[in-house]
Every structure is written in structure tokens, then in C-alpha cells.
Scaffold this motif. Structure first.
Motif, PDB file in Angstrom:
ATOM      1  N   UNK A 103       0.848  -1.190   0.000  1.00  0.00           N
ATOM      2  CA  UNK A 103       0.000   0.000   0.000  1.00  0.00           C
ATOM      3  C   UNK A 103       0.882   1.239   0.000  1.00  0.00           C
ATOM      4  N   UNK A 104       0.410   2.274  -0.670  1.00  0.00           N
ATOM      5  CA  UNK A 104       1.165   3.518  -0.746  1.00  0.00           C
ATOM      6  C   UNK A 104       0.764   4.484   0.344  1.00  0.00           C
ATOM      7  N   UNK A 105       1.370   5.666   0.323  1.00  0.00           N
ATOM      8  CA  UNK A 105       1.010   6.727   1.266  1.00  0.00           C
ATOM      9  C   UNK A 105       0.648   7.978   0.476  1.00  0.00           C
ATOM     10  N   UNK A 106       0.027   8.942   1.140  1.00  0.00           N
ATOM     11  CA  UNK A 106      -0.513  10.102   0.444  1.00  0.00           C
ATOM     12  C   UNK A 106       0.490  11.150   0.021  1.00  0.00           C
ATOM     13  N   UNK A 107       1.705  11.130   0.593  1.00  0.00           N
ATOM     14  CA  UNK A 107       2.635  12.230   0.366  1.00  0.00           C
ATOM     15  C   UNK A 107       3.867  11.870  -0.462  1.00  0.00           C
ATOM     16  N   UNK A 108       4.036  10.585  -0.821  1.00  0.00           N
ATOM     17  CA  UNK A 108       5.211  10.172  -1.593  1.00  0.00           C
ATOM     18  C   UNK A 108       4.817   9.098  -2.600  1.00  0.00           C
ATOM     19  N   UNK A 109       4.922   9.385  -3.891  1.00  0.00           N
ATOM     20  CA  UNK A 109       4.507   8.409  -4.899  1.00  0.00           C
ATOM     21  C   UNK A 109       5.439   7.197  -4.943  1.00  0.00           C
ATOM     22  N   UNK A 110       6.638   7.311  -4.393  1.00  0.00           N
ATOM     23  CA  UNK A 110       7.645   6.244  -4.471  1.00  0.00           C
ATOM     24  C   UNK A 110       7.630   5.289  -3.282  1.00  0.00           C
ATOM     25  N   UNK A 111       6.888   5.593  -2.229  1.00  0.00           N
ATOM     26  CA  UNK A 111       6.945   4.831  -0.984  1.00  0.00           C
ATOM     27  C   UNK A 111       5.811   3.812  -0.890  1.00  0.00           C
ATOM     28  N   UNK A 112       6.165   2.555  -0.502  1.00  0.00           N
ATOM     29  CA  UNK A 112       5.167   1.496  -0.363  1.00  0.00           C
ATOM     30  C   UNK A 112       5.477   0.635   0.860  1.00  0.00           C
ATOM     31  N   UNK A 113       4.409   0.261   1.572  1.00  0.00           N
ATOM     32  CA  UNK A 113       4.511  -0.552   2.779  1.00  0.00           C
ATOM     33  C   UNK A 113       3.941  -1.941   2.528  1.00  0.00           C
ATOM     34  N   UNK A 114       4.652  -2.949   3.041  1.00  0.00           N
ATOM     35  CA  UNK A 114       4.180  -4.329   2.905  1.00  0.00           C
ATOM     36  C   UNK A 114       3.266  -4.731   4.055  1.00  0.00           C
ATOM     37  N   UNK A 115       3.426  -4.089   5.205  1.00  0.00           N
ATOM     38  CA  UNK A 115       2.624  -4.394   6.389  1.00  0.00           C
ATOM     39  C   UNK A 115       2.265  -3.102   7.099  1.00  0.00           C
TER      40      UNK A 115
END
Length: 259
Positions: free
Chosen positions: A234-246
Motif C-alpha cells: 500500500x502507498x502513502x498520500x505524500x510520496x509516490x515512491x513509498x510502499x509498505x508491505x505491512x
């Protein structure tokens, strides 16, 4: 008599050929390990049995000892350019020193492999370019201290080291799309670690209207997001390059922070 002489000649000829072959092998100065070949004492002394762990830095050794995996060993077809192992970052410091490989928790690397497989199937000319994987908490502190933002805004860009970042657990990855042949990153509207609305996925419609990014930028970001979604990120609202697995709760239950 003639037959015995003929046998003797053939034997001498074979012996000469074997000697010539042996001399040729010695000229290469490289021991052969083929079937039927036995190393003599000199050969064994010249062999180097050192492992790759003898040549890697202390930081990388600590990541391996923590149970993390080198992403390229799971996905050889990706590219890695650690931004914090250079001065090409928002605070202009190299804090990873000689680290060149990106590391993640094994489960996260497998998730990323699912994303990569989807990307290669649907966009074979593209691959991933990794900017950051696990980030030890001591590095997180350096980023926090050097971010020129009010403390109230810092958590939008860098997690408070006291609480810990998902990068610190090894379950977050920063990446972009790149040309599969050259590793050249696609233009997705902003540079890595750009602090402003043009980098916000949540503000893409507004940024399009204002001409700060283009439709091509958004289309590229959508491909990246879809690929990562396929792997369970899942991504976050402030960085298009950042993704979390958990989630943070899942990460704290499954893993320890890498200090």
C-alpha cells in the motif's frame, strides 16, 4: 617384432600428447576441477576459499545477521541505486557508506517479487529501480535531524526515530519504474524525496489542473501503484515512491526494528 615396435611407438606418442596437454594446463596457472582431475598440494594452496562476506562492509553484515535478504538475490532483474549511499538526497550526505545493495525482510522481498512478475508480464519493457529498503534507526535519526521542516510537519516525510519507521523494520521500500534494459528511471513528475504537493498521490488531480505534473506522469505512477498493489503493498498520500508491505501493528508483531 614389428607388432611390438608398433605398440611401443603408439605408447610413446600417447605419452607425449598427455605431457603436452598437462604442460598447456600448467601455462594457464588455473587448476582444473573436471572429473578425473585431482589437485596437487601446490594447487590446493593457491585456491582462494574466502567468501563474499569477507569483502562486505559492517553495515551490510549487520543486515544479513538480522535475517534480511538482498533484494537482487530474489529479483535479479531489478536495479538498485541507494540514495542514502550517495549525496544525491535531500540533505546531501552519504549515510550508508559502502552499502550498495538494498535489503528487506524475506517476506517483503517475496511480495516484491509478485509485483515484479506482474510488471514484467504486463509491461515487459519496464522494471523496478530501488532507492531504499531497510533503513537502520540510527540512519532514521540522521534524516530526522536534517529535515528542514517544523517538527509538526516532519512526520509527513520522515517518521520520528523514537517511534520507528516501517523502513526501520525492513517492510517498506522506495522505488520507481525504470527502463528494463538501461535502468534509466521514468519521469514520474518529481525527483525522489521531493517535499511538496507535486509528489503527493493525494494531490494528483489538483497538480494536473495546475500544470505541475502531466497525464504521462500520473499514468506512470498508476502502473507503479498497480504493480505494487498486486504484491500486497500500500502507498502513502505524500510520496509516490513509498510502499509498505505491512501495517505498523503487523510489522511490530512480526519483526524487530533494525538499529
Amino acid at each position: 617384432m614389428k607388432k611390438a615396435l608398433w605398440v611401443l611407438c603408439v605408447g610413446l606418442l600417447l605419452l607425449k600428447c598427455q605431457q603436452k596437454s598437462h604442460d598447456s594446463e600448467e601455462e594457464t596457472d588455473l587448476p582444473r576441477l573436471e572429473e578425473g582431475y585431482f589437485l596437487d598440494e601446490d594447487d590446493r594452496e593457491n585456491l582462494d576459499f574466502s567468501t563474499t562476506t569477507d569483502t562486505i562492509g559492517e553495515l551490510e553484515k549487520s543486515l544479513i545477521n538480522a535475517g534480511l535478504v538482498n533484494i537482487k538475490e530474489v529479483i535479479p532483474g531489478i536495479f538498485v541505486e541507494l540514495k542514502y549511499s550517495s549525496t544525491d538526497n535531500f540533505f546531501g550526505q552519504d549515510v550508508y557508506e559502502d552499502l550498495e545493495n538494498a535489503y528487506l525482510q524475506p517476506q517483503v522481498a517475496e511480495k516484491l517479487k509478485v509485483s515484479y512478475d506482474w510488471l514484467k508480464k504486463n509491461h515487459p519493457d519496464l522494471t523496478f529501480l530501488i532507492y531504499d529498503g531497510v533503513r537502520p534507526r540510527r540512519v532514521q535519526q540522521i534524516l530526522w535531524d536534517n529535515l528542514d521542516k517544523p517538527d509538526s510537519l516532519k512526520p509527513l516525510y520522515v517518521a520520528d526515530p523514537k517511534r520507528g519507521s516501517l523502513h526501520n523494520y525492513g517492510v517498506a521500500v522506495d522505488l520507481t519504474l525504470a527502463d528494463a534494459e538501461t535502468g534509466e528511471p521514468l519521469d514520474l513528475g518529481t525527483s525522489y524525496d521531493y517535499f511538496g504537493y507535486p509528489a503527493y498521490p493525494d494531490r494528483e488531480d489538483q497538480m494536473l489542473r495546475e500544470g505541475k505534473i502531466t497525464k504521462a506522469h500520473v499514468e506512470g505512477r498508476k502502473i507503479l501503484r498497480e504493480a505494487m498493489r498486486r504484491g500486497g503493498f500500500s502507498g502513502i498520500g505524500s510520496e509516490w515512491w513509498h510502499f509498505d508491505a505491512f501495517s505498523r501493528r503487523e510489522a511490530s508483531e512480526k519483526f524487530n526494528i533494525v538499529e
